[in-house]
Design an enzyme around this catalytic site. Structure first.
Site, mmCIF file in Angstrom:
data_model
loop_
_atom_site.group_PDB
_atom_site.id
_atom_site.type_symbol
_atom_site.label_atom_id
_atom_site.label_comp_id
_atom_site.label_asym_id
_atom_site.label_seq_id
_atom_site.Cartn_x
_atom_site.Cartn_y
_atom_site.Cartn_z
ATOM 1 N N ASN B 394 0.825 -1.206 0.000
ATOM 2 C CA ASN B 394 0.000 0.000 0.000
ATOM 3 C C ASN B 394 0.861 1.259 0.000
ATOM 4 O OD1 ASN B 394 -1.937 1.946 0.247
ATOM 5 N ND2 ASN B 394 -2.835 1.176 2.124
ATOM 6 N N ASP B 395 1.391 1.625 1.149
ATOM 7 C CA ASP B 395 2.139 2.882 1.247
ATOM 8 C C ASP B 395 3.282 2.987 0.251
ATOM 9 O OD1 ASP B 395 0.546 3.814 3.286
ATOM 10 O OD2 ASP B 395 1.786 2.953 4.868
ATOM 11 N N VAL B 396 3.904 1.853 -0.069
ATOM 12 C CA VAL B 396 5.079 1.890 -0.949
ATOM 13 C C VAL B 396 4.705 2.187 -2.403
ATOM 14 C CG1 VAL B 396 6.431 0.348 0.513
ATOM 15 C CG2 VAL B 396 5.081 -0.615 -1.354
#
Lengths: 103, 465
Positions: B394-396
């Site tokens: 997700n965040d990456v």
């Protein structure tokens, strides 16, 4: 004047940090997990201290407090040594290259 | 039985073998031989130590028994552990190294004559400092690793535990440790030594509880480093070069991994250690995102898109490990390859819960390692790729890291997933990732959200291919 043996050990230590630095930077990122498990195994070489501590003194008093701590440390380090090297072996065996000839 | 000089030479050989073991890891081909060098080095070190003590009475028998029990437990764990549990295993192993270091230090303190450190009550000052440092770092590694283990295992919540004045308390305890070591050297009294051990155990807990679940890659690497420094400390006490060399190697290895992980998140080491990322953010980000439209797809759409693509890049993350989706993923890729689709994998440095976590899981699922690429190697390829399949990351992948300077993840290197023609995002819900921020990618025109469990969705796609 003679050089204190501590200085020699310190030299080994500092130079080993440098060796570690360059060797570890060249480890491929895909093998970082095996790197952690193998460093774990080799840091258990602390077992040599445990062996000396455990076998100290004569056999009548083999269960002195100091010896018992030595034996316990042997137990812990042995778990780590066998566990660490074997799990690394298991992981490394999984890394395969693309098969060129498809069956 | 063996002269001290000969013993030192053997320890040196062990040390060199350990260096070769790490060196072997520079490529998968040489790594297996490297591991063998490590095993030989260890066997050599243990063997010559036993010979040097030369006490083949009862003690030796017990030594063999303890070695055998420990070895069997270790071997059993090594063969039984599932690959997804590797982060916990490594954390658990670190705690053992830490505790072993504490035990050896205690032993040396109680019986200094065996190690030529003086007699009880009159131990050499330098040795006292070295053994208290070894014991302190060992104790911190021990409890710290246990907390990390509990968090990774999910027994303890992964969210950071923060209380008022935490950092001051740690600082205070740190200063107290220095004072205690000073008093120990001055008075040589047992009580100071035991207090050092107890306080260090406490510090280990306090250091790790404020660090959140997704920062675990840094924590594990850091504890790896600590276990090395603990070994080196004991090595100085016991005047043992094998331990000093190994300690330094492991210490710097862990430090480098921590650095790589921090860089992967664009955060300073101090920022991670002080902890609490996401805690302050989570409240602000929950509002006002419900309105934005999201394109919702199913397995059929996904299969259609990928079948007609010429290249697909797969972006795995921690969610893949949780769902154990790596085998299903591999099946999907096999099916795609049969359709003539070119598939590669893109791994972000901090994907997963420990360095290299994703690579091991993919290797377990028989994915050849030359199809798996690191961020820098593959990031330019997204622009020419038809479909990016994001599974459990997700965040990456959040493009906000490149565009919004106000975002907490701004500046973090991310995979340029949004540049591919279409993005398939497998996720259970729209909830934000670890950083507590919304992923801009969800609302892009070229993104198709697949709301499902990573494994189930992948299996369904396989059926539809």
């Amino acid at each position: 004047m003679e050089i204190d043996p501590f200085i020699f050990r310190l030299s080994i230590f500092i130079l080993s940090i440098f060796i570690g630095y360059y060797v570890v930077w060249s480890v491929t990122p895909s093998l970082h997990t095996p790197l952690m498990s193998v460093t774990n195994a080799i840091s258990s070489v602390i077992i040599v201290g445990a062996v000396i501590a455990a076998l100290a003194g004569d056999s009548n008093e083999i269960f002195n407090t100091a010896n018992i701590f030595g034996f316990l440390a042997i137990l812990l380090a042995a778990i780590n040594i066998f566990g660490g090297f074997l799990v690394t072996q298991r992981m490394l065996a999984m890394y395969k290259k693309k098969q060129k000839d498809k069956k | 039985m063996i002269s001290t000089n000969l013993l030192a030479v053997f320890y040196l050989i062990s040390g060199v073998l350990f260096i070769l073991a790490l060196r072997g890891l520079s490529s998968p081909e040489t790594s297996r031989r490297g591991n063998l060098y490590g095993i030989i080095g260890m066997a050599l070190a243990i063997g010559v130590t036993i010979l040097s003590v030369g006490n083949f009475s009862y003690g030796f028998l017990y030594l063999i028994i303890f070695l055998a029990i420990g070895g069997s437990i270790g071997a059993f764990i090594a063969f039984k552990i599932p690959m997804t549990a590797m982060p916990e295993l490594v954390a658990g192993f670190h705690s053992l190294v830490g505790l072993a270091a504490v035990f050896v230090a205690i032993s040396a303190f109680l019986n200094p004559t065996v190690f030529n450190l003086g007699i009880p009550g009159a131990i050499k000052i330098a040795s006292l400092i070295e053994m208290s440092l070894g014991a302190a770092i060992g104790a911190i590694t021990f409890t710290g690793s246990i907390i990390a283990f509990l968090k990774l295992r999910g027994i303890m919540s992964g969210s950071p535990i923060i209380f008022f004045g935490q950092h001051y308390l740690n600082l205070l305890l740190g200063i107290l440790l220095v004072i205690l070591i000073f008093y120990l050297c001055k008075t040589q009294t047992d009580i100071w030594f035991w207090t050092i051990v107890v306080i260090s155990l406490l510090v280990g807990v306090l250091l790790i509880i404020p660090i959140g679940g997704a920062d675990m890659p840094v924590v594990i690497s850091m504890l790896n480093s600590y276990s090395g420094w603990a070994a080196a400390g004991i090595g100085f006490t016991l005047e043992n070069s094998a331990l000093i060399i190994t300690g330094a190697l492991v210490g710097s290895s862990g430090a480098i991994l921590s650095y790589i992980m921090c860089k992967g998140m664009n955060r300073s080491f101090l920022n991670v250690i002080l902890g609490g990322w996401g805690a302050e953010q989570s409240s602000s980000s929950t509002s006002s995102k419900e309105q934005k439209p999201v394109k919702n797809g199913n397995a059929d759409d996904a299969a259609f898109l990928m079948k007609n693509a010429s290249s697909v890049i797969i972006v795995p993350g921690y969610g893949m490990a949780v769902a154990q989706a790596q085998h299903a993923l591999r099946e999907m890729v096999d099916a795609l390859k049969k359709n003539g689709v070119k598939v590669s994998y893109a791994i972000h440095p901090v994907a997963g819960r420990m360095p290299g976590h994703m690579n091991v899981l993919l290797a377990e699922a028989n994915v050849p390692y030359d199809e798996v690429f690191e961020l820098e190697e593959i990031n330019n390829d997204f622009a020419n790729c038809d479909v990016a399949y994001v599974i459990g990351a997700n965040d990456v992948t959040n493009p906000v890291a490149k565009s919004d300077p106000k975002s907490p993840i701004f500046g973090m290197p991310v995979l340029d997933v949004e540049k591919s023609k279409s993005v398939l995002f497998v996720k259970r819900s729209l909830s934000p990732g670890y950083a507590g921020i919304d992923n801009d990618l969800f609302y892009r025109d070229n993104t198709l959200m697949l709301f499902a469990d990573a494994k189930k969705m992948t299996e369904e796609i396989v059926k539809n291919l």
